[in-house]
Enzyme design. Structure first.
Site, PDB file in Angstrom:
ATOM      1  N   LEU A 143       4.218   0.024  -3.705  1.00  0.00           N
ATOM      2  CA  LEU A 143       4.419  -1.170  -2.885  1.00  0.00           C
ATOM      3  C   LEU A 143       3.073  -1.508  -2.247  1.00  0.00           C
ATOM      4  O   LEU A 143       2.288  -0.603  -1.937  1.00  0.00           O
ATOM      5  CB  LEU A 143       5.441  -0.899  -1.771  1.00  0.00           C
ATOM      6  CG  LEU A 143       6.883  -0.579  -2.181  1.00  0.00           C
ATOM      7  CD1 LEU A 143       7.715  -0.242  -0.945  1.00  0.00           C
ATOM      8  CD2 LEU A 143       7.515  -1.725  -2.949  1.00  0.00           C
ATOM      9  N   ASP A 144       2.817  -2.791  -2.021  1.00  0.00           N
ATOM     10  CA  ASP A 144       1.615  -3.179  -1.291  1.00  0.00           C
ATOM     11  C   ASP A 144       1.612  -2.485   0.067  1.00  0.00           C
ATOM     12  O   ASP A 144       2.672  -2.188   0.628  1.00  0.00           O
ATOM     13  CB  ASP A 144       1.583  -4.700  -1.069  1.00  0.00           C
ATOM     14  CG  ASP A 144       1.326  -5.473  -2.353  1.00  0.00           C
ATOM     15  OD1 ASP A 144       0.772  -4.896  -3.301  1.00  0.00           O
ATOM     16  OD2 ASP A 144       1.691  -6.663  -2.406  1.00  0.00           O
ATOM     17  N   LYS A 145       0.422  -2.267   0.593  1.00  0.00           N
ATOM     18  CA  LYS A 145       0.272  -1.529   1.842  1.00  0.00           C
ATOM     19  C   LYS A 145       1.119  -2.115   2.984  1.00  0.00           C
ATOM     20  O   LYS A 145       1.734  -1.387   3.747  1.00  0.00           O
ATOM     21  CB  LYS A 145      -1.206  -1.529   2.239  1.00  0.00           C
ATOM     22  CG  LYS A 145      -1.575  -0.510   3.287  1.00  0.00           C
ATOM     23  CD  LYS A 145      -3.084  -0.411   3.368  1.00  0.00           C
ATOM     24  CE  LYS A 145      -3.494   0.778   4.205  1.00  0.00           C
ATOM     25  NZ  LYS A 145      -4.941   0.986   4.157  1.00  0.00           N
TER      26      LYS A 145
END
Length: 247
Positions: free
Chosen positions: A64-66
C-alpha cells in the site's frame, strides 16, 4: 510524503495491528505514514521490518502507498506467499478501497480503463501507447454538499492506480497533492463559529490523502478468506466533520 508527519507519528505495536492470524497468514490494518517495504537502505521503520520482528519468515504479499491505510496481507511461509501471489496475478483477489473526493460525483459502476506508465521515482502517468492496462470500478457511497465518499475496486494493481484514475474524472482524492487534490479545512465547511487564536495556522482535518483499503477477499486451497478494516481515526474524523457541517 510528509516527512514531518512521520517524525510526529507514534508507531503502534505490530500485534495491535493484526485483524487475523493463523499458521500461514497475518492480516493487518496498516496505519498511515508507514511504508509497506524498505524504501531505501537503512531507512525508516516499515511494515516488513515490524512484521519480521514479530515473525522472522514474514513476507509482504502486496503493498500500500505510505499514506494509505487499511488491509495488508503478510505470508508466514514461502508456500503461502506463492499461493497469494498467484491469486493476485490471476486477479482473483477482490479489493475494495474507500476514498473521499472533492465535489459531488454520481458514480454507478463507473469503469475507468486507462493504461498507466510507471516512470520511476514514484511517478506515473496515463499513457495509451506505452502504459500497462489498468481498470478500476467506482461507486459513490455517500454524498455531502462538497465531497463524496467513493468505493473503489481496482481490477489491476498498478502504482497509484486509484489515485490517478480518480484524478482523470476530475475527482481527485482530498489531500492528494500529487494529483491536485486539496486538503479539507474546518473553516471551509464550518461557516459559523470558526476561529483561530492569534498566530495560529489552521491545519487540515486530515493530514494525508483520504484513501483506505477497506475490504479484501480471496480463496486459497478451497478456503475463502474475507476481511474488513475499520477506518483509522483521521479518516473517521473527516467523515464525522463532513456529516456534521457539510450535509
Amino acid at each position: 510524503m510528509r516527512e514531518n508527519e512521520t517524525r510526529l507519528f507514534k508507531f503502534p505495536k505490530f500485534s495491535d495491528l493484526i485483524v487475523f492470524e493463523d499458521d500461514n497468514l497475518i492480516v493487518i490494518n496498516k496505519p498511515p505514514f508507514i511504508a509497506s517495504l524498505d524504501e531505501r537502505e537503512g531507512g525508516e521503520i516499515n511494515i516488513l521490518r515490524l512484521a519480521k520482528k514479530y515473525f522472522a519468515d514474514a513476507q509482504i504479499c502486496h503493498r500500500l502507498d505510505k499514506e494509505t491505510s487499511g488491509l495488508l496481507l503478510i505470508a508466514k511461509n514461502p508456500e503461502t506467499y506463492r499461493a497469494v501471489s498467484i491469486e493476485f496475478e490471476r486477479r482473483r483477489v477482490h479489493k475494495v478501497y474507500h476514498a473521499i473526493i472533492a465535489g459531488t460525483h454520481t458514480f454507478t459502476d463507473l469503469k475507468v480503463e486507462l493504461p498507466i506508465l510507471n516512470q520511476g521515482s514514484k511517478n506515473v502517468s496515463i499513457d495509451r501507447a506505452k502504459g500497462k492496462a489498468a481498470t478500476t470500478i467506482f461507486n459513490s457511497i455517500r454524498y455531502f454538499n462538497h465531497y463524496t465518499l467513493v468505493e473503489c475496486k481496482p481490477i489491476t494493481g498498478r502504482m497509484h492506480q486509484i489515485r490517478i484514475h480518480l484524478a482523470t474524472q476530475k475527482a481527485a482524492i482530498v489531500g492528494d497533492d500529487m494529483y491536485h487534490g486539496k486538503p479539507v479545512y474546518l473553516s471551509q465547511i464550518k461557516k459559523r463559529g470558526f476561529s483561530l487564536s492569534k498566530n495560529e495556522e489552521e491545519q487540515p482535518i486530515m493530514k494525508r490523502f483520504a484513501l483506505h483499503s477497506r475490504y479484501v477477499d480471496f480463496t486459497i486451497d478451497g478456503k475463502k478468506f474475507e476481511f474488513e478494516a475499520p477506518y483509522p481515526k483521521d479518516f473517521a474524523t473527516l467523515l464525522k466533520q463532513l456529516e456534521k457541517f457539510d450535509s
